[in-house]
Write a protein that holds these residues in place. Structure first.
Motif, PDB file in Angstrom:
ATOM      1  N   PRO A  10       0.812  -1.225   0.000  1.00  0.00           N
ATOM      2  CA  PRO A  10       0.000   0.000   0.000  1.00  0.00           C
ATOM      3  C   PRO A  10       0.843   1.273   0.000  1.00  0.00           C
ATOM      4  CG  PRO A  10      -0.852  -1.585   1.594  1.00  0.00           C
ATOM      5  CD  PRO A  10       0.470  -2.119   1.120  1.00  0.00           C
ATOM      6  N   VAL A  11       2.086   1.166   0.478  1.00  0.00           N
ATOM      7  CA  VAL A  11       2.948   2.340   0.510  1.00  0.00           C
ATOM      8  C   VAL A  11       3.396   2.719  -0.899  1.00  0.00           C
ATOM      9  CG1 VAL A  11       5.138   3.265   1.326  1.00  0.00           C
ATOM     10  CG2 VAL A  11       3.737   1.865   2.849  1.00  0.00           C
ATOM     11  N   THR A  12       3.868   1.744  -1.675  1.00  0.00           N
ATOM     12  CA  THR A  12       4.416   2.057  -2.995  1.00  0.00           C
ATOM     13  C   THR A  12       3.354   2.506  -3.981  1.00  0.00           C
ATOM     14  OG1 THR A  12       4.251  -0.268  -3.666  1.00  0.00           O
ATOM     15  CG2 THR A  12       6.341   0.464  -2.695  1.00  0.00           C
ATOM     16  N   THR A  13       2.080   2.334  -3.652  1.00  0.00           N
ATOM     17  CA  THR A  13       0.991   2.798  -4.523  1.00  0.00           C
ATOM     18  C   THR A  13       0.179   3.911  -3.882  1.00  0.00           C
ATOM     19  OG1 THR A  13      -0.465   1.051  -3.653  1.00  0.00           O
ATOM     20  CG2 THR A  13       0.787   0.550  -5.646  1.00  0.00           C
ATOM     21  N   PRO A  21      -4.853   6.346   1.908  1.00  0.00           N
ATOM     22  CA  PRO A  21      -3.702   6.872   2.651  1.00  0.00           C
ATOM     23  C   PRO A  21      -3.631   6.349   4.083  1.00  0.00           C
ATOM     24  CG  PRO A  21      -5.369   8.580   2.342  1.00  0.00           C
ATOM     25  CD  PRO A  21      -5.787   7.417   1.506  1.00  0.00           C
ATOM     26  N   ILE A  22      -4.778   6.040   4.667  1.00  0.00           N
ATOM     27  CA  ILE A  22      -4.774   5.511   6.039  1.00  0.00           C
ATOM     28  C   ILE A  22      -4.153   4.120   6.063  1.00  0.00           C
ATOM     29  CG2 ILE A  22      -6.227   4.805   7.970  1.00  0.00           C
ATOM     30  CD1 ILE A  22      -8.191   6.991   7.162  1.00  0.00           C
ATOM     31  N   ALA A  23      -4.541   3.285   5.077  1.00  0.00           N
ATOM     32  CA  ALA A  23      -3.956   1.945   4.989  1.00  0.00           C
ATOM     33  C   ALA A  23      -2.464   2.030   4.693  1.00  0.00           C
ATOM     34  CB  ALA A  23      -4.665   1.135   3.909  1.00  0.00           C
ATOM     35  N   ALA A  24      -2.073   2.981   3.857  1.00  0.00           N
ATOM     36  CA  ALA A  24      -0.660   3.144   3.536  1.00  0.00           C
ATOM     37  C   ALA A  24       0.135   3.554   4.775  1.00  0.00           C
ATOM     38  CB  ALA A  24      -0.489   4.173   2.432  1.00  0.00           C
ATOM     39  N   ALA A  25      -0.408   4.479   5.566  1.00  0.00           N
ATOM     40  CA  ALA A  25       0.283   4.911   6.784  1.00  0.00           C
ATOM     41  C   ALA A  25       0.382   3.765   7.781  1.00  0.00           C
ATOM     42  CB  ALA A  25      -0.458   6.095   7.401  1.00  0.00           C
ATOM     43  N   ARG A  26      -0.661   2.971   7.859  1.00  0.00           N
ATOM     44  CA  ARG A  26      -0.632   1.817   8.765  1.00  0.00           C
ATOM     45  C   ARG A  26       0.451   0.825   8.329  1.00  0.00           C
ATOM     46  NH1 ARG A  26      -5.512   0.053   7.859  1.00  0.00           N
ATOM     47  NH2 ARG A  26      -6.417   1.666   9.189  1.00  0.00           N
ATOM     48  N   ALA A  27       0.534   0.573   7.031  1.00  0.00           N
ATOM     49  CA  ALA A  27       1.554  -0.348   6.518  1.00  0.00           C
ATOM     50  C   ALA A  27       2.959   0.213   6.701  1.00  0.00           C
ATOM     51  CB  ALA A  27       1.294  -0.638   5.043  1.00  0.00           C
ATOM     52  N   LEU A  28       3.076   1.527   6.703  1.00  0.00           N
ATOM     53  CA  LEU A  28       4.378   2.179   6.818  1.00  0.00           C
ATOM     54  C   LEU A  28       4.880   2.250   8.256  1.00  0.00           C
ATOM     55  CD1 LEU A  28       6.575   3.759   5.229  1.00  0.00           C
ATOM     56  CD2 LEU A  28       5.211   5.829   5.619  1.00  0.00           C
ATOM     57  N   SER A  29       3.990   2.123   9.206  1.00  0.00           N
ATOM     58  CA  SER A  29       4.346   2.360  10.609  1.00  0.00           C
ATOM     59  C   SER A  29       5.490   1.482  11.087  1.00  0.00           C
ATOM     60  CB  SER A  29       3.124   2.157  11.506  1.00  0.00           C
ATOM     61  OG  SER A  29       2.152   3.156  11.250  1.00  0.00           O
ATOM     62  N   ASP A  30       5.472   0.201  10.704  1.00  0.00           N
ATOM     63  CA  ASP A  30       6.552  -0.691  11.147  1.00  0.00           C
ATOM     64  C   ASP A  30       7.897  -0.241  10.591  1.00  0.00           C
ATOM     65  OD1 ASP A  30       4.797  -2.235  12.572  1.00  0.00           O
ATOM     66  OD2 ASP A  30       4.598  -3.785  11.032  1.00  0.00           O
ATOM     67  N   GLU A  31       7.922   0.223   9.346  1.00  0.00           N
ATOM     68  CA  GLU A  31       9.167   0.687   8.752  1.00  0.00           C
ATOM     69  C   GLU A  31       9.664   1.957   9.448  1.00  0.00           C
ATOM     70  OE1 GLU A  31       6.688  -0.524   6.923  1.00  0.00           O
ATOM     71  OE2 GLU A  31       7.733  -2.286   6.148  1.00  0.00           O
ATOM     72  N   VAL A  32       8.738   2.834   9.789  1.00  0.00           N
ATOM     73  CA  VAL A  32       9.117   4.050  10.512  1.00  0.00           C
ATOM     74  C   VAL A  32       9.694   3.685  11.872  1.00  0.00           C
ATOM     75  CG1 VAL A  32       8.266   6.172  11.555  1.00  0.00           C
ATOM     76  CG2 VAL A  32       7.447   5.484   9.296  1.00  0.00           C
ATOM     77  N   ALA A  33       9.039   2.776  12.577  1.00  0.00           N
ATOM     78  CA  ALA A  33       9.515   2.362  13.900  1.00  0.00           C
ATOM     79  C   ALA A  33      10.876   1.689  13.804  1.00  0.00           C
ATOM     80  CB  ALA A  33       8.501   1.428  14.547  1.00  0.00           C
ATOM     81  N   ALA A  34      11.094   0.914  12.715  1.00  0.00           N
ATOM     82  CA  ALA A  34      12.341   0.160  12.576  1.00  0.00           C
ATOM     83  C   ALA A  34      13.553   1.055  12.376  1.00  0.00           C
ATOM     84  CB  ALA A  34      12.231  -0.820  11.413  1.00  0.00           C
ATOM     85  N   THR A  35      13.338   2.301  11.976  1.00  0.00           N
ATOM     86  CA  THR A  35      14.487   3.200  11.815  1.00  0.00           C
ATOM     87  C   THR A  35      15.115   3.551  13.154  1.00  0.00           C
ATOM     88  OG1 THR A  35      13.156   5.234  11.938  1.00  0.00           O
ATOM     89  CG2 THR A  35      13.441   4.212   9.750  1.00  0.00           C
ATOM     90  N   VAL A  51       3.321   9.662   4.089  1.00  0.00           N
ATOM     91  CA  VAL A  51       2.405   9.316   3.002  1.00  0.00           C
ATOM     92  C   VAL A  51       1.898  10.584   2.321  1.00  0.00           C
ATOM     93  CG1 VAL A  51       0.138   8.330   2.478  1.00  0.00           C
ATOM     94  CG2 VAL A  51       1.731   7.083   3.946  1.00  0.00           C
ATOM     95  N   ALA A  52       1.561  11.593   3.107  1.00  0.00           N
ATOM     96  CA  ALA A  52       1.087  12.862   2.533  1.00  0.00           C
ATOM     97  C   ALA A  52       2.161  13.483   1.644  1.00  0.00           C
ATOM     98  CB  ALA A  52       0.699  13.831   3.649  1.00  0.00           C
ATOM     99  N   LEU A  53       3.417  13.373   2.050  1.00  0.00           N
ATOM    100  CA  LEU A  53       4.515  13.918   1.263  1.00  0.00           C
ATOM    101  C   LEU A  53       4.678  13.155  -0.049  1.00  0.00           C
ATOM    102  CD1 LEU A  53       6.639  16.163   1.523  1.00  0.00           C
ATOM    103  CD2 LEU A  53       8.180  14.470   2.543  1.00  0.00           C
ATOM    104  N   ALA A  54       4.601  11.830   0.027  1.00  0.00           N
ATOM    105  CA  ALA A  54       4.711  11.019  -1.192  1.00  0.00           C
ATOM    106  C   ALA A  54       3.572  11.316  -2.156  1.00  0.00           C
ATOM    107  CB  ALA A  54       4.716   9.537  -0.829  1.00  0.00           C
ATOM    108  N   ARG A  55       2.392  11.508  -1.637  1.00  0.00           N
ATOM    109  CA  ARG A  55       1.252  11.808  -2.506  1.00  0.00           C
ATOM    110  C   ARG A  55       1.417  13.170  -3.179  1.00  0.00           C
ATOM    111  NH1 ARG A  55      -3.512   8.759  -1.499  1.00  0.00           N
ATOM    112  NH2 ARG A  55      -4.904  10.547  -1.707  1.00  0.00           N
ATOM    113  N   ARG A  56       1.963  14.124  -2.462  1.00  0.00           N
ATOM    114  CA  ARG A  56       2.174  15.441  -3.071  1.00  0.00           C
ATOM    115  C   ARG A  56       3.152  15.352  -4.235  1.00  0.00           C
ATOM    116  NH1 ARG A  56       0.188  16.991   1.627  1.00  0.00           N
ATOM    117  NH2 ARG A  56      -0.792  19.047   1.807  1.00  0.00           N
ATOM    118  N   TYR A  57       4.300  14.719  -3.995  1.00  0.00           N
ATOM    119  CA  TYR A  57       5.323  14.707  -5.031  1.00  0.00           C
ATOM    120  C   TYR A  57       5.082  13.661  -6.110  1.00  0.00           C
ATOM    121  CZ  TYR A  57       8.035  18.344  -2.874  1.00  0.00           C
ATOM    122  OH  TYR A  57       8.447  19.582  -2.393  1.00  0.00           O
TER     123      TYR A  57
END
Length: 484
Positions: A10-13, A21-35, A51-57
């Motif tokens: 969901p992040v890459t799309t 965007p809510i599903a994408a942010a949820r899927a991204l959360s683990d990656e954000v935490a892993a940093t 996610v909001a930034l990726a959607r803008r650009y």
């Protein structure tokens, strides 16, 4: 630390219309935490901002960073941290590239970024052009209604010998570390130059992969026999102006144009297969107003070409939309709906009948197929750069004249002389022409209508440079341009 993720997550799309965007942010959360750099309580909100930034650009690639910061609602320190985090998660970069405006990134911006030429432009540092267009045609047999060519304009036949010697010197001068540094186009029709084959062979001998942009009206078996150097081309890209003789006549003013071009392409397919030549063959088809429904006939035409040489089918098709004459380049709602339907039908039929065919939908049609209203970049005289971008691209015509923009190198075109920066001659190299222009601080003040000298590539390059310059002025030097 960088975080890898599935290309279909969901992040890459997340920049594609209709994505959640809510599903994408949820899927991204683990990656954000892993940093390990975001406090647990801030992981969710941070993922939403990313996610909001990726959607803008993914939709507005040339948005200045300061404007994006204000829209997202962060202070400069917080936004800087967000940009750093964004760079650690490759899936977010893919989301931008997969977005409706992604072709600006993948087709143009990122490749030039890797070559470092944008920095040379912004620093006003002389550099040999990354791309050199050779425009060798002395004339053209067509008069297309959307072409800027002045009716009847041509170069004298007496200019051919000196002109081809000049092109040979340019070919010898181009640094060999970039195999795709040169292409042959026009201007006027390149195949009307009888010395083109020898020039192509000269470039190929130095390791360059030359693409010929042509209308293929003169790409006959006799031409190929007489100029064997044409087989040294890397690719031939044929501009197709219709799918029957009447459409060709209405577009080009030439009777029987389609019949001849079709015969030439069929015979080329056969000869290419018989000879085992590696040269690639492609079509460039402009979807003119009122002709969206003709895309189904284009599929049939491609199938006909493939039948001529089943073992060597057509390699690629570039589809483009003609926005000339439309206010702000906008489609009407009815046109947009019809074109979107026909494009999706075209995609389905080509996938079924010719699965090896590569189709490039370009900046605009790619976004339309995603269901987005992303519009083409529209550079105006007030946003044209007085110094242009010769470190990125220049065009050289048969007289050796060097032009800043791709649509300016037409003989006799009113106003184009102001974008001619010098002449390659026995005593002056292309590198010297560019260096003198850049080092002198010369500028060109744009006038109304000058924006039509810029083709789609020039428009994208100009928009990118304007974006980067704004980012630099607003204090984002180390992150200018968002994706690098």
């Amino acid at each position: 630390m960088t975080i890898e993720m599935s290309t279909s997550s969901p992040v890459t799309t997340c920049a594609v219309p209709g994505s959640d965007p809510i599903a994408a942010a949820r899927a991204l959360s683990d990656e954000v935490a892993a940093t390990g750099i975001v406090p647990p309580a801030e992981v969710g909100p941070t993922a939403e901002l990313l996610v909001a930034l990726a959607r803008r650009y993914g939709n507005t690639p040339f948005l200045p960073l300061e404007q994006a910061r204000r829209e997202i609602g962060l202070d400069r320190v917080g936004f800087g941290r967000l940009l750093d985090l964004f760079a650690r998660i490759p899936g977010l970069r893919r989301a931008v590239e997969n977005g409706p405006a992604g072709r600006y990134w993948t087709n143009t911006v990122l490749g030039l970024e890797r070559a470092g030429v944008f920095d040379a432009v912004l620093d006003r540092r002389p550099a040999f052009p990354r791309l050199v267009g050779l425009y060798p045609g002395p004339t053209c047999m067509f008069r297309c209604h959307f072409c800027v060519r002045v009716t009847g304009a041509r170069y004298q036949a007496s200019a051919l010998d000196d002109g081809n010697a000049m092109f040979a010197s340019v070919i010898d001068e181009v640094p060999a570390d970039n195999r795709d540094a040169m292409y042959v186009s026009g201007g006027l029709e390149p195949l009307t130059n009888p010395g083109l084959g020898a020039l192509v062979s000269r470039a190929a001998a130095r390791g360059f992969r030359i693409i010929l942009y042509t209308n293929s009206f003169a790409l006959s078996a006799q031409k190929l026999q007489g100029e064997r150097g044409l087989w040294d081309l890397h690719a031939i890209r044929t501009s197709l102006y219709g799918l029957n003789d009447e459409e060709y006549r209405a577009t080009t003013g030439k009777q029987g144009g389609f019949t001849r071009v079709r015969a030439n392409l069929v015979r080329f397919q056969q000869l290419r297969a018989e000879r085992g030549e590696p040269v690639r063959l492609g079509l460039s088809y402009i979807v003119l107003p009122g002709r969206a429904g003709r895309l189904s006939a284009l599929v049939d035409f491609i199938a006909e070409l493939n039948e001529a040489a089943p073992e060597r089918p057509l390699d690629y098709v570039n589809l483009r939309e003609d926005y000339s004459g439309r206010p702000d380049g906008k489609l009407s709602p009815d046109e947009r709906a019809e074109l979107q339907t026909e494009l999706n039908r075209f995609r389905e039929r080509t996938a079924e009948r010719m699965p090896t065919l590569h189709v490039d939908y370009g900046y605009a049609l790619h976004s339309l197929m995603t269901g987005s209203d992303v519009q083409l970049v529209r550079i105006r005289p007030e946003t044209m750069r007085p110094t242009a971008h010769p470190q990125v691209s220049v065009q050289v015509d048969l007289l050796g004249d060097v032009y800043l923009y791709r649509e300016a190198a037409f003989p006799g075109l009113p106003g184009a002389d102001r974008y001619r920066i010098g002449t390659v001659s026995p005593g002056t190299t292309l590198a010297q022409v560019v260096e003198r222009f850049v080092a002198s601080g010369a500028t060109v003040v744009a006038k109304p209508g000058d924006e039509y000298f810029l083709d789609g590539f020039d428009q994208a390059v100009t928009a990118r440079l304007n974006q980067m310059e704004t980012d630099l002025a607003e204090g984002w030097a180390d992150r200018r341009g968002f994706l690098r």
